[in-house]
Every structure is written in structure tokens, then in C-alpha cells.
Write an enzyme that holds these catalytic residues in place. Structure first.
Site, short mmCIF file in Angstrom:
data_model
loop_
_atom_site.label_atom_id
_atom_site.label_comp_id
_atom_site.label_asym_id
_atom_site.label_seq_id
_atom_site.Cartn_x
_atom_site.Cartn_y
_atom_site.Cartn_z
N SER A 9 0.82 -1.19 0.00
CA SER A 9 0.00 0.00 0.00
C SER A 9 0.86 1.24 0.00
O SER A 9 2.00 1.21 -0.44
CB SER A 9 -0.96 -0.02 1.19
OG SER A 9 -1.87 1.03 1.08
N CYS A 10 0.30 2.30 0.51
CA CYS A 10 0.91 3.62 0.45
C CYS A 10 0.89 4.23 1.84
O CYS A 10 0.54 3.58 2.81
CB CYS A 10 0.12 4.51 -0.53
SG CYS A 10 -0.47 3.67 -2.01
#
Length: 454
Positions: A9-10
Site C-alpha cells: 500500500s501507500c
């Protein structure tokens, strides 16, 4: 059915005064995506739409709004939505992939990235954007492959939504959601549910659904993250996960967070926030939102992978901005493999001009130590100069519209010219040194030469 890749993810961050320096909100996000995916930076002006107009999102058609706001977006070049962006009213949104107990739908609906763009196009405050997103989530649902590949990669979404005055965290599990108004100066989200017992808005059936699934007994205090996922919420800020590392970096700089500090956080490799490998940081964004309404919001984007080797280039909303050609990828219309059924039968070259020049610079930095350090120093000086120019605008409160209308485009063009002028020297040096290079490095040089010949 293809197997899903491991969760990646981020990270998205926001800081409010007094955690942020001055009377400014600072927003930042790294977009971590497949390493070969191109992220473009694009602008769309405000527009009016006729009654009954339809809107083609990544996979489905929905009803268009009567009016849409001007937006600047950083997005994977193959889809309609965006990983992050801002609108003309100073609203910023970033999204994250999250997983939990609720099964992720493989059916095609709205992507979380579509919801980012829709929130920006349809709302002039952070809370209104939250309302737009949850209403669309209820009406159309979320789902579909989130990667340009035969491999199925699906997830639920969380969002950090900010404006000059407030910020909200919105976390979803299928059609169910919880929202938390940010308090305490700083907040971050990553690839896990993080809203616990402080829930300021929620899906009307959120708790009853959890009871029906046996996830909550209806007696103890309701904890959204603990109930809808497998997170030990007592350890969220002390474990070694990405959420924890981001939390620590924000709090380490609490009281002095500026655009420069936010860029440093996004460049941090040790924490994993600046990600490397099969999934990597393919685009980054930092926004400065002055709380004084007469001052412009300033948004910085890289448009290229690895913020440690990229330049954050400024963008300001003013009238008559044209499309950002140097960071816009080629388009393929109805021939795009994303639009054809079955989807993703092949993958076209989506690299924009700045992306190609960044590849050239990356080869130099990886293969010629002295030359690479020199190049990195020069682009860091360029970024520092641009930050200083933006600070001057905020300090003086004076904005020359004619000078900033093509601000992002001009900085992208300058960077391309700088790297192009250096490329011929680079190729000569690499030719001399080719016997000392690895097979992988030689492959990169061959690709670089092929691009130049083309």
C-alpha cells in the site's frame, strides 16, 4: 482465478497547526504501486454537464454531476481515477488499500481511486468530499482489479481527506464505513484500518452488521479497526508496521512540519515509506494549504518513481491552465487494452516524456557514482529553489497569475531539458564503462539508447 499478491500500500499524512509550522496545513502522500506502472500528473478544468449525462469511470458508467471542480491528479496512467490529488478549493485526498474480515468483491464497480477523483471533482470541503464518497459507495459499491494485469489485485479503501480547515479519515469495508475527524495536529493512514473508538460518522448499519457476523458482541466498546479487521489496536503505534513508522516520523517533527519536512518523510527508505522492490513508490505529492483564504494552496508532485531521486514540482490553481503535456501519458481510446473485453490482454507503453528522462537519470545514478551524485545534487538544488519561490509567494501574499499559469509545465520542461543535455555525456561514459557493468545495468543502457534512437 489468479492468486493475489501480498498486501502492499501507500502512506498518507496530514499536519495542522501547531504541529505544522505557520498557519498552514501540510498534506503528503506516497503512492506505492507495481514498479513498472507509470504514474502521470494531469489537470482537468472545471466544467458544467447537461442533465442526465453519464460518466465513464475505470470500469463502470455512473451519473455525472451538474458541475465539476478543477482538479490536478497523480494517477496510474491506465485508469480514470487517481491515487491522490487536489481541487481548486484546496481539498486534497489520498487513498490506501486496506484488507479485513469482509471479503473483497472481485466484481467491477468503482475503484477507490475513482472515488478519490469523484470526491475532488464534486466537493469544495473535506467533509463534503467524505459525503460524496460514501454516497457513491452506497449506490455503486467498490470493486474491480486495481492493477493493469491478469493477476487479480483487489482491496477495500481508506481515505485521508483534508482542506484548509479540517481533515477526515474515512475507512471502508465493502459498503460499510467509519469516519474520524482529525484532532491533535497530525494523522496518517497506511495499509490497515486505523479508526478505533473515536468514530464521528458511520454507516447506519455498521454495528448491526458486525453483530450479525459475530465480530462484536454489542456489549463492549465498539472499536472499528479491531472489529472489522485483525489489527491489535493497542499496538498500532508501537509495532514496526508502516502505519507505526509514519506515526513516529510525523511526531518526531511535530511543531515544525513544513513542505520540506513532509518531502523528507516521503523520501525515508529505512521506514519503508519510500518503498523499493516489485512494489515501489511510483509517485509522490505534498500540498501546502494556508489557513488564510486569500493565500493560494500550493501542490507539489513528482510524476516519477522514487521521491529520493525525483523533483517535487509546484502547481497552483489559476485560470487558463492548459493540460500538463510533459507528464501526460499517451492515450489509446477504444483500443486501450483496459477498455476491451477480456481486459489486460497486453500492456502498451504508457511512459510520458518526463518519465523517460527520469529513467535516463536513474541509470546514471545507479551506474556512475560520481556523475550520479552530481546529478542528484543539481536536481536537489532545483527543488530547493522552487520551494523558496513558493515560500516567497506565501510570505508576500502576492501572486502573478501570468507567471504561475504554466508553473508545473515549465518546471517539468526545465527538468527534461537538464536531463536531455546530460544524456549524451552519460551514454559516452557508459559505453566506456560497459565491461564493468552488470547484466541488469547493461539492459537499462540498451533501453536508454533505444529510446534515444526512437
Amino acid at each position: 482465478m489468479f492468486s493475489r499478491p501480498p498486501p502492499r500500500s501507500c502512506d498518507t499524512f496530514v499536519a495542522f497547526p501547531p504541529a505544522a509550522a505557520g498557519d498552514r496545513v501540510v498534506f503528503g502522500k506516497n503512492s506505492d504501486r507495481p514498479a513498472d506502472e507509470v504514474q502521470e500528473v494531469v489537470y482537468f478544468p472545471a466544467a458544467a454537464h447537461p442533465p442526465g449525462a453519464a460518466l465513464e469511470c475505470t470500469y463502470i458508467r455512473i451519473e455525472q454531476a451538474a458541475r465539476t471542480h478543477a482538479v490536478v491528479l497523480s494517477r496510474p496512467a491506465w485508469l480514470w481515477g487517481a491515487e491522490m490529488g487536489a481541487n481548486e478549493h484546496g481539498v486534497c485526498i489520498g487513498n490506501e488499500a486496506v484488507w479485513g474480515r469482509e471479503e473483497v468483491c472481485d466484481g467491477e464497480a468503482l475503484l477507490g481511486m475513482d472515488l478519490v477523483r469523484l470526491g475532488l471533482e464534486r466537493a469544495d470541503t473535506a467533509e463534503k468530499a467524505l459525503t460524496v464518497i460514501v454516497d457513491l459507495l452506497e449506490k455503486y459499491g467498490q470493486g474491480g482489479n486495481c492493477m493493469e494485469s491478469h493477476m487479480v489485485f483487489t482491496y477495500h479503501n481508506s481515505f485521508l481527506i483534508a482542506d484548509r480547515n479540517e481533515a477526515w479519515v474515512l475507512e471502508t469495508s465493502g459498503k460499510y464505513w467509519a469516519a474520524e475527524k482529525v484532532e491533535g495536529g497530525v494523522r496518517n493512514i497506511s495499509n490497515q484500518l486505523s479508526i478505533t473508538t473515536k468514530i464521528d460518522r458511520e454507516h447506519p448499519e455498521l454495528k448491526e452488521y458486525a453483530k450479525s457476523k459475530g465480530w462484536w458482541d454489542g456489549e463492549k466498546e465498539f472499536d472499528f479497526a479491531a472489529t472489522y479487521s485483525y489489527v491489535n489496536t493497542a499496538r498500532m503505534t508501537t509495532s514496526r508496521g508502516r502505519y507505526c513508522e509514519g506515526y513516529k516520523l510525523l511526531n518526531q517533527h511535530k511543531g515544525s512540519i513544513t513542505s520540506e519536512i513532509m518531502m523528507e518523510i516521503l523520501r525515508d527508505k529505512e521506514s519503508g515509506i519510500n518503498m523499493e522492490g516489485g512494489f515501489m513508490t511510483t509517485g509522490s505529492m505534498v500540498s501546502v494549504l494556508p489557513q488564510q483564504p486569500n493565500l493560494p494552496c500550493i501542490h507539489f508532485f513528482t510524476g516519477t518513481p522514487d521521491p529520493a531521486r525525483s523533483v517535487f514540482k509546484p502547481f497552483i490553481f489559476v485560470p487558463n491552465i492548459t493540460q500538463l503535456l510533459k507528464t501526460s501519458s499517451p492515450t489509446f481510446g477504444h483500443d486501450d487494452p483496459v477498455k476491451k473485453q477480456p481486459r489486460f490482454q497486453n500492456k502498451p507503453d504508457r511512459r510520458h516524456e518526463l518519465y523517460k528522462k527520469h529513467e535516463s537519470a536513474a541509470v546514471v545514478m545507479e551506474t556512475i557514482e560520481g556523475k550520479g551524485k552530481e546529478m542528484l545534487k543539481e536536481i536537489q538544488e532545483l527543488e530547493k529553489q522552487k520551494r523558496s519561490e513558493m515560500e516567497s509567494i506565501l510570505q508576500k501574499g502576492c501572486l502573478d497569475i501570468n507567471q504561475v499559469v504554466n508553473l508545473f509545465s515549465q518546471n517539468s520542461s526545465s527538468l527534461i531539458l537538464f536531463r536531455s543535455n546530460d544524456q549524451y555525456v552519460t551514454l559516452l561514459l557508459l559505453s566506456v564503462a560497459r565491461d564493468k557493468l552488470s547484466k541488469q545495468q547493461r539492459k537499462k543502457i540498451w533501453a536508454l539508447r533505444h529510446d534515444q534512437a526512437g
